[in-house]
Design a protein around this motif. Structure first.
Motif, PDB file in Angstrom:
ATOM      1  N   UNK A   1       1.277  -1.243  -0.282  1.00 64.15           N
ATOM      2  CA  UNK A   1       0.209  -0.270  -0.183  1.00 64.15           C
ATOM      3  C   UNK A   1       0.836   1.326  -0.288  1.00 64.15           C
ATOM      4  N   UNK A   2       0.228   1.767  -0.458  1.00 67.18           N
ATOM      5  CA  UNK A   2       0.944   3.838  -0.354  1.00 67.18           C
ATOM      6  C   UNK A   2       0.142   4.772  -0.076  1.00 67.18           C
ATOM      7  N   UNK A   3       0.432   5.586   0.364  1.00 60.66           N
ATOM      8  CA  UNK A   3       0.114   6.928   0.525  1.00 60.66           C
ATOM      9  C   UNK A   3       1.090   8.168   0.094  1.00 60.66           C
ATOM     10  N   UNK A   4       0.788   9.268  -0.031  1.00 61.07           N
ATOM     11  CA  UNK A   4       0.988  10.396  -0.825  1.00 61.07           C
ATOM     12  C   UNK A   4      -0.202  11.804  -0.642  1.00 61.07           C
ATOM     13  N   UNK A   5      -0.130  11.845   0.376  1.00 58.38           N
ATOM     14  CA  UNK A   5      -1.144  12.868   0.526  1.00 58.38           C
ATOM     15  C   UNK A   5      -1.100  14.716  -0.236  1.00 58.38           C
ATOM     16  N   UNK A   6      -2.273  14.920  -0.371  1.00 63.28           N
ATOM     17  CA  UNK A   6      -1.630  16.362  -1.464  1.00 63.28           C
ATOM     18  C   UNK A   6      -0.902  17.178  -0.731  1.00 63.28           C
ATOM     19  N   UNK A   7      -1.053  17.914  -0.961  1.00 62.54           N
ATOM     20  CA  UNK A   7      -0.024  18.837  -0.664  1.00 62.54           C
ATOM     21  C   UNK A   7       1.411  18.669   0.365  1.00 62.54           C
ATOM     22  N   UNK A   8       1.133  17.096   0.549  1.00 64.73           N
ATOM     23  CA  UNK A   8       3.131  17.046   1.202  1.00 64.73           C
ATOM     24  C   UNK A   8       3.662  16.072   0.555  1.00 64.73           C
ATOM     25  N   UNK A   9       5.281  16.417   0.688  1.00 65.18           N
ATOM     26  CA  UNK A   9       6.343  15.628   0.009  1.00 65.18           C
ATOM     27  C   UNK A   9       6.585  14.147   0.693  1.00 65.18           C
ATOM     28  N   UNK A  10       5.815  13.511   1.613  1.00 66.91           N
ATOM     29  CA  UNK A  10       6.080  12.616   2.637  1.00 66.91           C
ATOM     30  C   UNK A  10       5.261  11.612   0.944  1.00 66.91           C
ATOM     31  N   UNK A  11       5.993  10.567   1.045  1.00 66.32           N
ATOM     32  CA  UNK A  11       5.370   9.247   0.748  1.00 66.32           C
ATOM     33  C   UNK A  11       5.551   8.003   1.867  1.00 66.32           C
ATOM     34  N   UNK A  12       4.396   7.177   1.488  1.00 71.02           N
ATOM     35  CA  UNK A  12       4.633   6.491   2.697  1.00 71.02           C
ATOM     36  C   UNK A  12       4.103   5.237   1.992  1.00 71.02           C
ATOM     37  N   UNK A  13       5.096   4.347   1.994  1.00 70.17           N
ATOM     38  CA  UNK A  13       4.983   2.800   1.344  1.00 70.17           C
ATOM     39  C   UNK A  13       4.570   1.951   2.208  1.00 70.17           C
ATOM     40  N   UNK A  14       3.612   0.670   2.770  1.00 73.62           N
ATOM     41  CA  UNK A  14       3.869  -0.047   3.638  1.00 73.62           C
ATOM     42  C   UNK A  14       3.261  -2.287   2.802  1.00 73.62           C
ATOM     43  N   UNK A  15       4.114  -2.802   3.469  1.00 79.02           N
ATOM     44  CA  UNK A  15       3.922  -3.609   3.116  1.00 79.02           C
ATOM     45  C   UNK A  15       4.010  -4.498   4.212  1.00 79.02           C
ATOM     46  N   UNK A  16       2.207  -5.584   4.022  1.00 80.41           N
ATOM     47  CA  UNK A  16       1.583  -6.468   4.560  1.00 80.41           C
ATOM     48  C   UNK A  16       1.205  -7.552   4.118  1.00 80.41           C
TER      49      UNK A  16
ATOM     50  N   UNK B   1       7.820   2.391   5.690  1.00 79.28           N
ATOM     51  CA  UNK B   1       8.810   3.465   5.434  1.00 79.28           C
ATOM     52  C   UNK B   1       8.264   4.989   5.222  1.00 79.28           C
ATOM     53  N   UNK B   2       8.437   6.087   5.319  1.00 76.31           N
ATOM     54  CA  UNK B   2       8.079   7.076   5.413  1.00 76.31           C
ATOM     55  C   UNK B   2       8.853   8.001   4.353  1.00 76.31           C
ATOM     56  N   UNK B   3       8.815   8.760   3.809  1.00 74.32           N
ATOM     57  CA  UNK B   3      10.111   9.019   2.909  1.00 74.32           C
ATOM     58  C   UNK B   3       9.658  10.963   2.003  1.00 74.32           C
ATOM     59  N   UNK B   4      10.255  11.493   1.876  1.00 71.22           N
ATOM     60  CA  UNK B   4      10.210  12.710   1.234  1.00 71.22           C
ATOM     61  C   UNK B   4      10.555  12.339  -0.123  1.00 71.22           C
ATOM     62  N   UNK B   5       9.617  12.419  -1.340  1.00 70.70           N
ATOM     63  CA  UNK B   5       9.412  12.716  -3.061  1.00 70.70           C
ATOM     64  C   UNK B   5      10.453  13.115  -3.037  1.00 70.70           C
ATOM     65  N   UNK B   6      11.193  13.696  -2.636  1.00 71.59           N
ATOM     66  CA  UNK B   6      12.749  14.814  -3.193  1.00 71.59           C
ATOM     67  C   UNK B   6      13.803  13.813  -2.977  1.00 71.59           C
ATOM     68  N   UNK B   7      13.803  13.260  -2.271  1.00 68.06           N
ATOM     69  CA  UNK B   7      14.652  11.933  -2.676  1.00 68.06           C
ATOM     70  C   UNK B   7      15.216  11.119  -3.121  1.00 68.06           C
ATOM     71  N   UNK B   8      13.860  11.217  -4.671  1.00 67.67           N
ATOM     72  CA  UNK B   8      13.856  10.503  -5.315  1.00 67.67           C
ATOM     73  C   UNK B   8      13.599  10.553  -7.031  1.00 67.67           C
ATOM     74  N   UNK B   9      14.104  12.050  -7.182  1.00 62.94           N
ATOM     75  CA  UNK B   9      13.757  12.986  -8.180  1.00 62.94           C
ATOM     76  C   UNK B   9      14.357  14.097  -8.094  1.00 62.94           C
ATOM     77  N   UNK B  10      14.710  14.047  -8.860  1.00 60.85           N
ATOM     78  CA  UNK B  10      16.075  14.715 -10.553  1.00 60.85           C
ATOM     79  C   UNK B  10      14.863  16.173  -9.797  1.00 60.85           C
ATOM     80  N   UNK B  11      15.327  17.689 -10.295  1.00 59.11           N
ATOM     81  CA  UNK B  11      14.042  18.545 -10.443  1.00 59.11           C
ATOM     82  C   UNK B  11      13.925  19.060 -11.293  1.00 59.11           C
TER      83      UNK B  11
END
Length: 204
Positions: free
Chosen positions: A136-151, A166-176
């Motif tokens: 499962x995944x979540x990326x709330x609107x107006x937020x850069x925090x992507x949450x990935x869940x494995x169950x 895992x919760x991490x900012x999407x800025x860590x995975x994309x170039x400008x």
């Protein structure tokens, strides 16, 4: 957006519109599915097939109601029968057959079973576990925090692993420029999959 070395010239590079929340989530979800399936987890399409079946029934009811040969009031009994199938929207004159009871069932399945799930899998071939995964995944609107869940697909199973997240900012995975640095992203996803596999199973 942090600068990263990326093969932007690669034709297969995945690029998202950084101003579009849905575009970012779609790219990440797609990459997660690819990575998990590359680890031997075969996708379980049963839930998708159920949704397709219910969707087909909804369309058939809509078409029958729309093109029924009799006009109102001769078709009153027929319309009453169709209206009984309505779950969210009831009207005396059937309007394109929307929101039938099957749509309610479909929404119920999505809410109780799927929620934020992007992938259901079977257990890997040759694995000692008898349950697949729900990713499962979540990326709330107006937020850069992507949450990935494995169950576990069956939390009550004795072989179910502990849910990991895992919760991490999407800025860590994309170039400008919006190109996904898949090497970095896959590394994080793989670590999460390994964490799930390493978690102790339920005791008898």
């Amino acid at each position: 957006m942090a600068e990263k070395k990326a093969e932007t010239g690669n034709k297969n590079a995945k690029k998202a519109n950084l101003l579009d929340h849905s575009s970012i989530k779609h790219i990440l979800d797609e990459s997660v599915s690819e990575m998990v399936k590359s680890r031997g987890h075969v996708e379980d399409l049963r839930m998708s097939n159920i949704r397709l079946l219910i969707g087909t029934v909804i369309i058939v009811i809509a078409l029958v109601a729309q093109f029924y040969k009799k006009k109102f009031p001769e078709n009153r009994d027929f319309l009453i029968g169709c209206n009984l199938l309505y779950f969210f929207h009831v009207s005396m004159i059937l309007d394109a057959g929307k929101y039938v009871v099957f749509n309610g069932v479909l929404q119920l399945i999505m809410y109780t079973k799927e929620k934020n799930a992007i992938l259901f899998t079977y257990p890997p071939a040759g694995s000692v576990t008898s349950t697949g995964l729900v990713v499962s995944s979540k990326l709330p609107r107006f937020s850069d925090l992507y949450t990935l869940t494995i169950a576990s697909a069956d939390p009550k199973s004795i072989s179910a692993g502990k849910t990991v997240e895992l919760t991490k900012s999407v800025t860590q995975w994309f170039t400008k420029d919006g190109v996904l640095v898949e090497g970095l992203f896959w590394k994080d996803v793989e670590a999460l999959v390994n964490d799930y596999a390493a978690e102790p199973k339920k005791k008898k």
